[in-house]
Design a protein around this motif. Structure first.
Motif, PDB file in Angstrom:
ATOM      1  N   GLY A 130      34.305  46.499  -1.340  1.00  0.00           N
ATOM      2  CA  GLY A 130      34.114  46.260  -0.741  1.00  0.00           C
ATOM      3  C   GLY A 130      33.838  47.624   0.122  1.00  0.00           C
ATOM      4  O   GLY A 130      34.083  48.786  -0.421  1.00  0.00           O
ATOM      5  N   ALA A 131      33.456  48.035   1.429  1.00  0.00           N
ATOM      6  CA  ALA A 131      33.200  48.507   2.505  1.00  0.00           C
ATOM      7  C   ALA A 131      33.840  49.054   3.597  1.00  0.00           C
ATOM      8  O   ALA A 131      33.395  49.787   4.422  1.00  0.00           O
ATOM      9  CB  ALA A 131      32.195  49.896   1.799  1.00  0.00           C
ATOM     10  N   GLY A 132      34.448  48.266   3.806  1.00  0.00           N
ATOM     11  CA  GLY A 132      35.447  47.887   5.629  1.00  0.00           C
ATOM     12  C   GLY A 132      36.341  48.370   5.779  1.00  0.00           C
ATOM     13  O   GLY A 132      37.187  49.176   4.538  1.00  0.00           O
ATOM     14  N   GLY A 133      36.891  48.585   6.517  1.00  0.00           N
ATOM     15  CA  GLY A 133      38.877  48.901   6.549  1.00  0.00           C
ATOM     16  C   GLY A 133      39.574  49.124   5.490  1.00  0.00           C
ATOM     17  O   GLY A 133      40.399  49.874   5.494  1.00  0.00           O
ATOM     18  N   ALA A 134      39.824  47.715   5.459  1.00  0.00           N
ATOM     19  CA  ALA A 134      41.147  46.824   3.776  1.00  0.00           C
ATOM     20  C   ALA A 134      40.288  49.014   2.468  1.00  0.00           C
ATOM     21  O   ALA A 134      41.083  49.377   2.314  1.00  0.00           O
ATOM     22  CB  ALA A 134      41.071  46.308   3.076  1.00  0.00           C
ATOM     23  N   ASN A 154      28.989  47.776  -2.244  1.00  0.00           N
ATOM     24  CA  ASN A 154      29.412  46.571  -1.318  1.00  0.00           C
ATOM     25  C   ASN A 154      28.361  45.913  -0.918  1.00  0.00           C
ATOM     26  O   ASN A 154      27.462  46.218  -1.244  1.00  0.00           O
ATOM     27  CB  ASN A 154      30.490  47.570  -0.290  1.00  0.00           C
ATOM     28  CG  ASN A 154      30.050  46.276   1.316  1.00  0.00           C
ATOM     29  OD1 ASN A 154      31.259  45.916   1.323  1.00  0.00           O
ATOM     30  ND2 ASN A 154      29.666  47.107   2.651  1.00  0.00           N
ATOM     31  N   ARG A 155      28.526  44.761  -0.189  1.00  0.00           N
ATOM     32  CA  ARG A 155      27.167  44.140  -0.159  1.00  0.00           C
ATOM     33  C   ARG A 155      26.424  44.527   1.171  1.00  0.00           C
ATOM     34  O   ARG A 155      24.964  44.934   0.735  1.00  0.00           O
ATOM     35  CB  ARG A 155      27.980  42.566   1.042  1.00  0.00           C
ATOM     36  CG  ARG A 155      26.595  41.602   1.391  1.00  0.00           C
ATOM     37  CD  ARG A 155      27.592  40.692   2.530  1.00  0.00           C
ATOM     38  NE  ARG A 155      28.254  40.712   3.564  1.00  0.00           N
ATOM     39  CZ  ARG A 155      28.660  39.803   4.325  1.00  0.00           C
ATOM     40  NH1 ARG A 155      28.746  38.625   4.152  1.00  0.00           N
ATOM     41  NH2 ARG A 155      29.502  40.379   5.553  1.00  0.00           N
ATOM     42  N   THR A 156      26.573  45.285   2.460  1.00  0.00           N
ATOM     43  CA  THR A 156      25.799  46.316   2.489  1.00  0.00           C
ATOM     44  C   THR A 156      25.805  47.730   1.480  1.00  0.00           C
ATOM     45  O   THR A 156      26.858  48.289   2.361  1.00  0.00           O
ATOM     46  CB  THR A 156      26.443  46.204   3.973  1.00  0.00           C
ATOM     47  OG1 THR A 156      26.753  45.435   4.398  1.00  0.00           O
ATOM     48  CG2 THR A 156      25.324  47.012   5.217  1.00  0.00           C
ATOM     49  N   LYS A 159      27.163  50.975   4.064  1.00  0.00           N
ATOM     50  CA  LYS A 159      28.483  50.630   4.353  1.00  0.00           C
ATOM     51  C   LYS A 159      28.795  52.365   3.163  1.00  0.00           C
ATOM     52  O   LYS A 159      29.916  52.778   3.239  1.00  0.00           O
ATOM     53  CB  LYS A 159      29.336  49.707   4.486  1.00  0.00           C
ATOM     54  CG  LYS A 159      28.788  49.400   6.041  1.00  0.00           C
ATOM     55  CD  LYS A 159      29.549  48.112   7.040  1.00  0.00           C
ATOM     56  CE  LYS A 159      30.569  47.925   6.476  1.00  0.00           C
ATOM     57  NZ  LYS A 159      31.233  46.672   7.258  1.00  0.00           N
ATOM     58  N   ALA A 200      38.341  44.450  -2.230  1.00  0.00           N
ATOM     59  CA  ALA A 200      38.754  44.823  -0.153  1.00  0.00           C
ATOM     60  C   ALA A 200      38.077  44.730   0.078  1.00  0.00           C
ATOM     61  O   ALA A 200      37.725  44.526   1.262  1.00  0.00           O
ATOM     62  CB  ALA A 200      38.805  46.301  -1.010  1.00  0.00           C
ATOM     63  N   THR A 201      37.359  43.384  -0.658  1.00  0.00           N
ATOM     64  CA  THR A 201      36.866  42.858   0.492  1.00  0.00           C
ATOM     65  C   THR A 201      36.685  41.366   1.593  1.00  0.00           C
ATOM     66  O   THR A 201      38.154  40.826   0.560  1.00  0.00           O
ATOM     67  CB  THR A 201      35.125  42.162  -0.428  1.00  0.00           C
ATOM     68  OG1 THR A 201      35.237  40.937  -0.861  1.00  0.00           O
ATOM     69  CG2 THR A 201      34.813  43.301  -1.125  1.00  0.00           C
ATOM     70  N   ALA A 202      36.147  40.482   2.335  1.00  0.00           N
ATOM     71  CA  ALA A 202      36.860  39.637   3.170  1.00  0.00           C
ATOM     72  C   ALA A 202      35.844  38.315   2.562  1.00  0.00           C
ATOM     73  O   ALA A 202      36.248  37.455   2.711  1.00  0.00           O
ATOM     74  CB  ALA A 202      37.010  40.058   4.350  1.00  0.00           C
ATOM     75  N   SER A 203      35.270  38.523   0.839  1.00  0.00           N
ATOM     76  CA  SER A 203      34.872  37.421   0.880  1.00  0.00           C
ATOM     77  C   SER A 203      35.470  35.846   0.636  1.00  0.00           C
ATOM     78  O   SER A 203      34.179  35.235   1.223  1.00  0.00           O
ATOM     79  CB  SER A 203      33.913  38.163  -0.305  1.00  0.00           C
ATOM     80  OG  SER A 203      34.813  38.133  -1.014  1.00  0.00           O
ATOM     81  N   ALA A 208      32.874  32.465   0.564  1.00  0.00           N
ATOM     82  CA  ALA A 208      32.039  32.894  -0.686  1.00  0.00           C
ATOM     83  C   ALA A 208      32.411  33.619  -1.751  1.00  0.00           C
ATOM     84  O   ALA A 208      33.952  33.738  -2.893  1.00  0.00           O
ATOM     85  CB  ALA A 208      31.467  34.135  -0.228  1.00  0.00           C
ATOM     86  N   PRO A 211      33.029  39.025  -5.303  1.00  0.00           N
ATOM     87  CA  PRO A 211      31.035  39.924  -5.133  1.00  0.00           C
ATOM     88  C   PRO A 211      31.402  40.366  -6.449  1.00  0.00           C
ATOM     89  O   PRO A 211      31.057  41.895  -6.308  1.00  0.00           O
ATOM     90  CB  PRO A 211      31.864  40.671  -4.070  1.00  0.00           C
ATOM     91  CG  PRO A 211      33.836  40.265  -3.756  1.00  0.00           C
ATOM     92  CD  PRO A 211      33.321  39.119  -4.769  1.00  0.00           C
TER      93      PRO A 211
END
Ligand code: ATR
Length: 288
Positions: A130-134, A154-156, A159, A200-203, A208, A211
């Motif tokens: 993950g590479a978002g806020g968390a 990360n999916r993207t 990021k 740390a993803t929201a998958s 989903a 990941p």
């Protein structure tokens, strides 16, 4: 005569699910601190006004949750290095000089892994999914533990790349190999495995699949999901099925609260005890 207590709150939208009032009330009881801690639903366009009013009314500080962590970092008069790196704050401290912003999420994660789970991060190989806020809130604190290597996937891809660039200097400072690996490349390379895998993803919220490929797990790896309850279950089941030690993020929740409490009150609460109590409480409520 009523005793005057210092007031704190957690501000978010939604916020009804927050366990923070329970945690802080228990910390206050166990440390003999007189304080109140409320749950406050803040209008999506009303965060700055809320904080100003709460401070003007004598509030001493607040925790900040989704979706206001970025705004919290921006409105403060001063912010810690952790806030600067994460671009987000989860703790505000009101003092005579103004509003100071902190981020205790990463400290909470590290405390739960090292103290409660008894797993050393120093010198180890870590995979951050993950590479978002968390993920952004955790990476700085993970680097401070001086693992050997941290890989961000990360999916993207872009990021993950931006997050790693943002942390390049601190990685250099702590002599940590910090890399981005493309998700497909990770799936293709069966030699890439890790001591600690952090989701740390929201998958799982969107139903989903996990990941990461199972090849990232070593026998006895720690597989950590920052979420808890049903949201963490798919990742934890996947990890256990492949021989890893699965751990949810309930301890991170309690430990980040403990860091906030210590900042506000100058007293460290018995967080391991409160974590055990909260886990028991949640198990009892889901069993009925
Ligand atoms: P948070 O504050 O919870 O981190 P966020 O900033 O929206 O929320 O970040 C969500 C993270 O979960 C991101 O890393 C996101 O990947 P993208 O950057 O590609 O959006 C990841 N995520 C969300 N849904 C996902 C899915 N179905 N599969 C894989 N990753 C997912």
């Amino acid at each position: 005569m009523t005793a005057i207590t210092d007031s704190y709150c957690v501000a978010g939208n939604p916020v009804a699910h927050s366990r923070s009032p329970w945690i802080h009330a228990r910390f206050a009881q166990l440390t003999g601190q007189a304080l109140s801690y409320e749950r406050t639903l803040v209008a999506l366009d009303g965060f700055t006004a809320f904080v100003q009013n709460f401070a003007a009314a004598g509030g001493k500080g607040c925790n900040v949750t989704v979706p206001f962590k970025l705004q919290a970092a921006e409105l403060a008069i001063s912010a810690s290095e952790r806030v600067r790196l994460a671009g987000a704050a989860n703790t505000l401290i009101f003092s005579g000089s103004g509003i100071h912003a902190e981020n205790t999420d990463g400290l909470g994660l590290v405390a739960d892994i090292t103290r409660n789970a008894g797993v050393t991060i120093n010198g180890r190989d870590v995979l951050l999914l993950g590479a978002g806020g968390a993920a952004a809130g955790a990476l700085g604190s993970l680097l401070e533990e001086k693992p050997r290597r941290i890989v961000v996937v990360n999916r993207t891809y872009a990021k993950a790349q931006a997050l790693v660039e943002q942390h390049a200097n601190i990685a250099l400072l702590h002599k940590v190999e910090l890399q981005v690996i493309d998700k497909q490349a990770l799936e293709a390379d069966l030699t890439q495995n890790f001591d600690i895998i952090i989701n740390a993803t929201a998958s799982s919220l969107g139903g989903a699949e996990v990941p990461a490929p199972a090849s990232v797990l070593r026998a006895g790896s720690l597989a950590y999901d920052m979420m808890y309850g049903p949201a963490a279950k798919p990742f934890l089941d996947w990890a256990s099925a492949h021989g890893a030690v699965a751990r949810d993020g309930l301890g991170m929740l309690v430990e980040q609260a403990a860091e906030s409490f210590a900042l506000w009150r100058g007293v460290r609460p018995p967080s391991a005890q409160v974590l055990a109590e909260l886990r028991e409480l949640l198990q009892a409520t889901t069993a009925h």
